[in-house]
Design an enzyme around this catalytic site. Sequence first.
Site, mmCIF file in Angstrom:
data_model
loop_
_atom_site.group_PDB
_atom_site.id
_atom_site.type_symbol
_atom_site.label_atom_id
_atom_site.label_comp_id
_atom_site.label_asym_id
_atom_site.label_seq_id
_atom_site.Cartn_x
_atom_site.Cartn_y
_atom_site.Cartn_z
ATOM 1 N N HIS A 150 -2.839 0.740 6.590
ATOM 2 C CA HIS A 150 -3.984 0.545 5.703
ATOM 3 C C HIS A 150 -4.724 -0.750 5.987
ATOM 4 O O HIS A 150 -5.178 -1.444 5.068
ATOM 5 C CB HIS A 150 -3.555 0.616 4.223
ATOM 6 C CG HIS A 150 -4.432 1.511 3.400
ATOM 7 N ND1 HIS A 150 -5.209 1.063 2.364
ATOM 8 C CD2 HIS A 150 -4.660 2.839 3.488
ATOM 9 C CE1 HIS A 150 -5.875 2.075 1.838
ATOM 10 N NE2 HIS A 150 -5.561 3.162 2.505
ATOM 11 N N TYR A 203 0.839 -1.193 0.000
ATOM 12 C CA TYR A 203 0.000 0.000 0.000
ATOM 13 C C TYR A 203 0.882 1.254 0.000
ATOM 14 O O TYR A 203 1.848 1.346 0.741
ATOM 15 C CB TYR A 203 -0.920 0.058 1.230
ATOM 16 C CG TYR A 203 -1.489 1.443 1.367
ATOM 17 C CD1 TYR A 203 -2.490 1.871 0.518
ATOM 18 C CD2 TYR A 203 -0.939 2.356 2.262
ATOM 19 C CE1 TYR A 203 -2.963 3.172 0.558
ATOM 20 C CE2 TYR A 203 -1.404 3.663 2.319
ATOM 21 C CZ TYR A 203 -2.419 4.052 1.465
ATOM 22 O OH TYR A 203 -2.856 5.341 1.508
HETATM 23 MG MG MG Z 1 -5.005 6.258 5.189
#
Ligand code: MG
Length: 427
Positions: free
Chosen positions: A234, A164
Amino acid sequence: MSNVKIRDIRAILTEPSPGARFTVVKIETTEPGLYGLGCASLRTRPKAVKAAIDDYLRPFLIGKDVADIEDIWQSAYVSSYWRSGPILNNALSGVDEALWDIKGKMAGMPVYDLIGGKAREAAAVYAHASASTVEEVEDQALGFIEEGYHHVRVQVATPGFATYGASGGEARDRDPQDGPNWITTKTAPADDRYAYAQRAGVFEPKPYMRSAVALLERMRSNIGWKVELLHDVHERLPTILAVDFAKEVEPFKLFFLEDLLPPHETAWFERVREQCSTPLSIGEIFNNPLEIVPLIHGRLIDFVRTRLSPIGGITPARKYAAMAELMGVRTAFQGPGNVSPVGQSAHLQLDLNISNFGVQEEAIYNDLTKEMFPGSPEIRDGFMWSNGEPGLGIDINEELAAKYPHNEEGGGHFDNVRRADGTVVRP
Ligand code: MG
């Protein structure tokens, strides 16, 4: 009572930069020339939000007195009987922010003045240093420090895996309006408007944890302690690994560790608190009071990281912020490039007013966006500044906005990331 009524409401959809799928609400009043703007941007489901505004809120609200923001918010909130959720709350936010904009214009005051005045001159923002190698992240971070930033979020690719917030391919330039998710990498096909930082690919938690810890070690050993570092998990770690990760990054003394857990597993924050003092932030996908209130009340987090639009706008955000102040919790409203300049202006009003402000995520808007939204907040020296104009201090060039409709090709979905065995991982 103001004797100024809502004459019309409509949703304006525009996309001035790939992925920046804005939905802005315009409320026109019975007073000639008096109107307000609010942000209802939900980039993954904008048509549903538009329908909630144009087909349902519009007929419900036409004729109401613009002065009665609290009554309008409360009555609209329960008008669907089933309430909350990102669709209805984004629609409600568009209305709420537009009404605050109107109230400020009527009073001749910026909204931050209307709600009590400034607690600070400008809002500290954090920049995104994201790249495929630690060396590149370090270079980006040093560039931001040079520009005057005091807060930098750092994300690095995990070699061989989807990650991410950072490309696993070649290094990327810092493109305007990159949210943490949106990229235009040199390796992405030129016509792929919906390439994501995390890419479709395999995510495995332990390689990610190792690469993130190595990044933070490098940042502290090479850059030192002159900048606040932030990092976003995340929601991708299994719960016990999340506890472990928070402990492991404790020596690097982050400003905050973001989204360590998904909304339905936040009871695990108690386990994290028992183990370490790593500051925690969460909230960008929250849209129901039941998600954030227990975390503030229990002092289980350090930063409320909601975005204003999915929680319903300025009216509820002020209440969460006030509750957080009393509990010793600060704010860090989510503000990536897919929040419209109208929404970011709303964030700024609260950032300037509330005493327990922590930091604001920055959005870097391109020139077209700034032309489309005159009065967009200025970022300078690592801070976001208000122009001091009444209301939200922002306008929209509707003719220009109409030339950039939403690109329908992307379909509005996040590409799925998966574990090695094919199991879907949270985006
Ligand atoms: Mg965020």
